[in-house]
Scaffold this motif. Structure first.
Motif, PDB file in Angstrom:
ATOM      1  N   SER A  47       0.848  -1.187   0.000  1.00  0.00           N
ATOM      2  CA  SER A  47       0.000   0.000   0.000  1.00  0.00           C
ATOM      3  C   SER A  47       0.883   1.237   0.000  1.00  0.00           C
ATOM      4  CB  SER A  47      -0.900   0.031   1.238  1.00  0.00           C
ATOM      5  OG  SER A  47      -1.755  -1.087   1.278  1.00  0.00           O
ATOM      6  N   LEU A  48       0.358   2.342  -0.538  1.00  0.00           N
ATOM      7  CA  LEU A  48       1.077   3.609  -0.514  1.00  0.00           C
ATOM      8  C   LEU A  48       0.846   4.310   0.818  1.00  0.00           C
ATOM      9  CD1 LEU A  48       0.445   5.312  -3.983  1.00  0.00           C
ATOM     10  CD2 LEU A  48       2.409   3.966  -3.261  1.00  0.00           C
ATOM     11  N   ALA A  49       1.890   4.953   1.325  1.00  0.00           N
ATOM     12  CA  ALA A  49       1.781   5.761   2.537  1.00  0.00           C
ATOM     13  C   ALA A  49       2.430   7.105   2.278  1.00  0.00           C
ATOM     14  CB  ALA A  49       2.448   5.061   3.716  1.00  0.00           C
ATOM     15  N   MET A  50       1.618   8.169   2.330  1.00  0.00           N
ATOM     16  CA  MET A  50       2.136   9.537   2.209  1.00  0.00           C
ATOM     17  C   MET A  50       2.326  10.078   3.619  1.00  0.00           C
ATOM     18  SD  MET A  50      -0.002  11.285  -0.914  1.00  0.00           S
ATOM     19  CE  MET A  50      -1.532  11.294   0.028  1.00  0.00           C
ATOM     20  N   ILE A  51       3.546  10.017   4.095  1.00  0.00           N
ATOM     21  CA  ILE A  51       3.833  10.425   5.469  1.00  0.00           C
ATOM     22  C   ILE A  51       5.293  10.840   5.537  1.00  0.00           C
ATOM     23  CG2 ILE A  51       4.453   8.085   6.249  1.00  0.00           C
ATOM     24  CD1 ILE A  51       2.841   8.732   8.842  1.00  0.00           C
ATOM     25  N   GLY A  52       5.620  11.809   6.375  1.00  0.00           N
ATOM     26  CA  GLY A  52       6.982  12.332   6.399  1.00  0.00           C
ATOM     27  C   GLY A  52       8.025  11.303   6.790  1.00  0.00           C
ATOM     28  N   ILE A  53       7.748  10.520   7.832  1.00  0.00           N
ATOM     29  CA  ILE A  53       8.603   9.399   8.238  1.00  0.00           C
ATOM     30  C   ILE A  53       7.701   8.229   8.564  1.00  0.00           C
ATOM     31  CG2 ILE A  53      10.178   8.505  10.002  1.00  0.00           C
ATOM     32  CD1 ILE A  53      11.362  11.251  10.300  1.00  0.00           C
ATOM     33  N   LEU A  54       7.980   7.076   8.008  1.00  0.00           N
ATOM     34  CA  LEU A  54       7.210   5.877   8.295  1.00  0.00           C
ATOM     35  C   LEU A  54       7.452   5.478   9.750  1.00  0.00           C
ATOM     36  CD1 LEU A  54       5.352   4.057   6.590  1.00  0.00           C
ATOM     37  CD2 LEU A  54       7.335   2.570   6.224  1.00  0.00           C
ATOM     38  N   PRO A  55       6.420   5.507  10.605  1.00  0.00           N
ATOM     39  CA  PRO A  55       6.656   5.290  12.038  1.00  0.00           C
ATOM     40  C   PRO A  55       6.964   3.851  12.409  1.00  0.00           C
ATOM     41  CG  PRO A  55       4.315   5.588  11.609  1.00  0.00           C
ATOM     42  CD  PRO A  55       5.023   5.873  10.311  1.00  0.00           C
ATOM     43  N   THR A  56       6.784   2.923  11.462  1.00  0.00           N
ATOM     44  CA  THR A  56       7.048   1.509  11.745  1.00  0.00           C
ATOM     45  C   THR A  56       8.426   1.062  11.284  1.00  0.00           C
ATOM     46  OG1 THR A  56       5.851   0.991   9.702  1.00  0.00           O
ATOM     47  CG2 THR A  56       4.614   0.856  11.759  1.00  0.00           C
ATOM     48  N   LEU A  57       9.252   1.987  10.838  1.00  0.00           N
ATOM     49  CA  LEU A  57      10.631   1.629  10.478  1.00  0.00           C
ATOM     50  C   LEU A  57      11.376   1.106  11.703  1.00  0.00           C
ATOM     51  CD1 LEU A  57      11.624   4.667   8.250  1.00  0.00           C
ATOM     52  CD2 LEU A  57      11.683   2.279   7.516  1.00  0.00           C
ATOM     53  N   ARG A  58      12.218   0.099  11.463  1.00  0.00           N
ATOM     54  CA  ARG A  58      13.092  -0.431  12.497  1.00  0.00           C
ATOM     55  C   ARG A  58      14.540  -0.290  12.042  1.00  0.00           C
ATOM     56  NH1 ARG A  58      10.080  -6.217  13.775  1.00  0.00           N
ATOM     57  NH2 ARG A  58       8.263  -5.382  14.903  1.00  0.00           N
ATOM     58  N   HIS A  59      15.439  -0.527  12.992  1.00  0.00           N
ATOM     59  CA  HIS A  59      16.856  -0.371  12.674  1.00  0.00           C
ATOM     60  C   HIS A  59      17.276  -1.268  11.521  1.00  0.00           C
ATOM     61  CE1 HIS A  59      21.260  -0.706  13.248  1.00  0.00           C
ATOM     62  NE2 HIS A  59      21.152   0.552  13.617  1.00  0.00           N
ATOM     63  N   GLU A  60      16.706  -2.481  11.422  1.00  0.00           N
ATOM     64  CA  GLU A  60      17.125  -3.404  10.361  1.00  0.00           C
ATOM     65  C   GLU A  60      16.759  -2.894   8.967  1.00  0.00           C
ATOM     66  OE1 GLU A  60      13.408  -5.488  12.271  1.00  0.00           O
ATOM     67  OE2 GLU A  60      15.139  -4.299  12.943  1.00  0.00           O
ATOM     68  N   HIS A  61      15.839  -1.953   8.879  1.00  0.00           N
ATOM     69  CA  HIS A  61      15.476  -1.410   7.570  1.00  0.00           C
ATOM     70  C   HIS A  61      16.518  -0.434   7.042  1.00  0.00           C
ATOM     71  CE1 HIS A  61      11.287  -2.414   9.194  1.00  0.00           C
ATOM     72  NE2 HIS A  61      11.590  -3.329   8.289  1.00  0.00           N
ATOM     73  N   PHE A  62      17.522  -0.125   7.864  1.00  0.00           N
ATOM     74  CA  PHE A  62      18.614   0.739   7.423  1.00  0.00           C
ATOM     75  C   PHE A  62      19.820  -0.063   6.942  1.00  0.00           C
ATOM     76  CE2 PHE A  62      16.977   4.090  10.638  1.00  0.00           C
ATOM     77  CZ  PHE A  62      15.954   4.434   9.752  1.00  0.00           C
ATOM     78  N   ASP A  63      19.673  -1.371   6.808  1.00  0.00           N
ATOM     79  CA  ASP A  63      20.746  -2.209   6.267  1.00  0.00           C
ATOM     80  C   ASP A  63      20.990  -1.844   4.805  1.00  0.00           C
ATOM     81  OD1 ASP A  63      22.031  -4.595   4.946  1.00  0.00           O
ATOM     82  OD2 ASP A  63      21.922  -5.372   6.991  1.00  0.00           O
ATOM     83  N   GLN A  64      22.257  -1.793   4.408  1.00  0.00           N
ATOM     84  CA  GLN A  64      22.623  -1.354   3.061  1.00  0.00           C
ATOM     85  C   GLN A  64      21.972  -2.201   1.969  1.00  0.00           C
ATOM     86  OE1 GLN A  64      26.789  -0.633   2.554  1.00  0.00           O
ATOM     87  NE2 GLN A  64      26.657  -0.377   0.337  1.00  0.00           N
ATOM     88  N   LYS A  65      21.599  -3.438   2.277  1.00  0.00           N
ATOM     89  CA  LYS A  65      20.996  -4.302   1.254  1.00  0.00           C
ATOM     90  C   LYS A  65      19.657  -3.750   0.764  1.00  0.00           C
ATOM     91  CE  LYS A  65      18.607  -7.380   4.532  1.00  0.00           C
ATOM     92  NZ  LYS A  65      18.530  -8.754   5.062  1.00  0.00           N
ATOM     93  N   TRP A  66      19.060  -2.819   1.509  1.00  0.00           N
ATOM     94  CA  TRP A  66      17.770  -2.269   1.111  1.00  0.00           C
ATOM     95  C   TRP A  66      17.907  -1.006   0.273  1.00  0.00           C
ATOM     96  CZ3 TRP A  66      14.928  -6.125   1.390  1.00  0.00           C
ATOM     97  CH2 TRP A  66      14.856  -6.954   2.505  1.00  0.00           C
ATOM     98  N   LEU A  67      19.137  -0.609  -0.101  1.00  0.00           N
ATOM     99  CA  LEU A  67      19.304   0.451  -1.083  1.00  0.00           C
ATOM    100  C   LEU A  67      18.708   0.023  -2.415  1.00  0.00           C
ATOM    101  CD1 LEU A  67      23.011   1.585  -0.545  1.00  0.00           C
ATOM    102  CD2 LEU A  67      21.012   3.047  -0.263  1.00  0.00           C
TER     103      LEU A  67
END
Length: 499
Positions: A123-143
């Protein structure tokens, strides 16, 4: 950053070659400004919207490639993270009923993207920062799988020589203590958490400085009344946490260079300007090239032959200095032009809220730019910068400085001073009465209710926690309800806090 790059690593000699080419581009721009080389038939506006993709559990959905392939629409492009998309709306004049058409077009584009996302289980989310982000979503593999993003990541980390530090203290939820974030990242993906709306205005060279100065003066109040990014990694932080997060995520400076006063690449600036050249010249003087790739064009020879030079290196360099109000040089259909790119606003909460934010900005900016006694002659540049950070941190609870008034809350400043100016600026721009009243009426009601997207998110989570929910559960429920309300297209100031 709007071009693909070679995947080959840069060599030491590339930097010197690139620096010389950037300077030649800058010399060419100076000559074009002196010679009156720019096309300016009318004031065109443009808009970019950055989007998040989420799955059924409200977590980031790393499916942007699948969604883009299904869309097959050049108006949509990748962004830094695999859970991001960007929509580039075709430019148009500001006059008439263009804003109403912009609202309809945005809704059509986003509706098509939403349908294709759903086919991919997102689904699309128009929001300034996704509040459900976790630290693992900052892993370089997700570039996103694109050489320019990997190169940018590598160059920023090479310049800094150490991990990204995310450190900030928030504005407390009512009745609570301030929350603090201290985290680290091995990639620049925290930048991908920052999804924004970017507003473009084409201006004549002689008008650029006034419009840029006006945009800088407006930044604090824009953010305060449009904030939509209050949560990051489970913490309630600034009302517009994008502002400190973007700075920290792309910072090329280790602590020692910060202590020396070296400028950050995410930059408000340090002075009012008299020409667009001031900004490009500062970018070249202060910031080393991150992506030193050159092309074969000699810009001065191109200008001498009657062509509009691409100035590729200067534009690439400009794309790696993230001013909150950025100067843009572009060539469309063989004609060069200049734009102010306003980058302070978050994405969302709804299409109509985003168009209202745009109408307020364009109207107030024009009125301030054409004032007999410009506001920037009556206040320091530092005061404008402090307004931006105060508005980002505290939203409607901020105290902003304004000449002739002193310290004033953002809602009062808008209702007493800036909303009448915005009406006048839109009238001068020949915007229809229907459009002007529709969108500025939304801004008025938002100020009267003191409810932004950020205020709604914070209050919803607070209520959920008071009913016994843990923070993670509260954020998940909040985002789910946020997406439901966003789809109704009722402005955020009308949103209910009931589950």
């Amino acid at each position: 950053m709007g071009k693909d790059l070679s995947a080959d690593p840069f060599k030491p000699q590339d930097r010197g070659r690139y620096r010389r080419k950037v300077q030649r581009c800058l010399d060419t721009l100076a000559r074009m400004l002196t010679d009156g080389s720019f096309s300016f038939p009318r004031k065109n506006i443009g808009l970019e919207v950055e989007l998040n993709l989420v799955d059924e559990e409200m977590r980031p959905s790393m499916t942007n490639t699948l969604v883009l392939e299904a869309l097959n629409d050049p108006s949509f492009t990748t962004e830094l993270g695999q859970h991001n998309l960007e929509l580039n709306v075709p430019p148009r004049p500001l006059a008439g009923e263009s804003a109403l058409q912009l609202e309809d077009d945005l809704r059509a584009y986003l509706g098509a993207a939403s349908r294709k996302a759903e086919e991919s289980g997102a689904s699309l989310a128009m929001i300034g920062i996704l509040p459900t982000l976790r630290h693992e979503h900052f892993d370089q593999k997700w570039l996103t799988n694109n050489a320019r993003y990997s190169l940018l990541n590598d160059r920023i980390f090479a310049a800094r020589g150490e991990r990204t530090v995310l450190s900030m203290e928030g504005a407390p939820l009512p009745g609570r203590q301030p929350e603090r974030l201290r985290s680290y990242s091995e990639s620049i993906l925290p930048e991908a958490a920052c999804t924004s709306v970017q507003l473009h205005l084409q201006v004549a060279p002689e008008e650029f400085a006034a419009h840029w100065n006006a945009a800088q003066a407006l930044a604090g109040v824009q953010i305060a009344i449009g904030a939509n990014s209050p949560f990051l990694l489970g913490k309630a932080l600034w009302h517009e946490t994008r502002i400190p997060l973007f700075l920290q995520a792309t910072d090329t400076r280790p602590e020692e260079l910060k202590n020396q006063g070296v400028r950050p690449r995410v930059w408000f600036g340090e002075r009012w300007i008299t020409s667009i050249f001031d900004l490009f010249e500062e970018n070249v003087r202060y910031f080393p090239g991150l992506l030193p790739e050159t092309d074969t064009e000699d810009p001065i020879e191109a200008l001498d032959s009657g062509q509009a030079p691409k100035l590729s290196e200067l534009r690439m360099h400009n794309g790696t200095v993230w001013r909150w109000n950025r100067p843009v040089y572009d060539v469309v259909d063989g004609l060069p032009h200049l734009r102010v790119e306003n980058r302070v606003l978050p994405s969302g909460p709804t299409v109509v809220d985003m168009v209202a934010n745009a109408a307020f900005f364009y109207g107030a900016q024009r009125a301030l730019a054409e004032a007999d006694r410009p506001v920037w002659t009556q206040m320091s540049f530092q005061a404008a910068e402090e307004n931006m950070y105060a508005g980002a941190r505290r939203g409607f609870d901020a105290q902003l400085y304004w000449p002739g008034i002193g310290w004033i809350p953002p809602d009062e400043l808008v209702l007493r001073v800036l909303l009448p100016l915005a009406h006048e600026g839109l009238r001068r721009s020949d915007v229809s009465d229907e459009a002007r009243e529709r969108y500025l009426g939304i801004i008025e009601q938002r100020c009267l209710t003191r409810r932004t997207g950020a205020a709604w998110q914070r209050e919803y989570v607070l209520r959920a926690e008071e009913r016994g929910a843990e923070r993670e559960t509260a954020l998940n429920r909040m985002l789910n309800r946020y997406l439901e309300l966003s789809a109704t297209e009722t402005p955020v100031h009308t949103w209910s806090l009931e589950a």
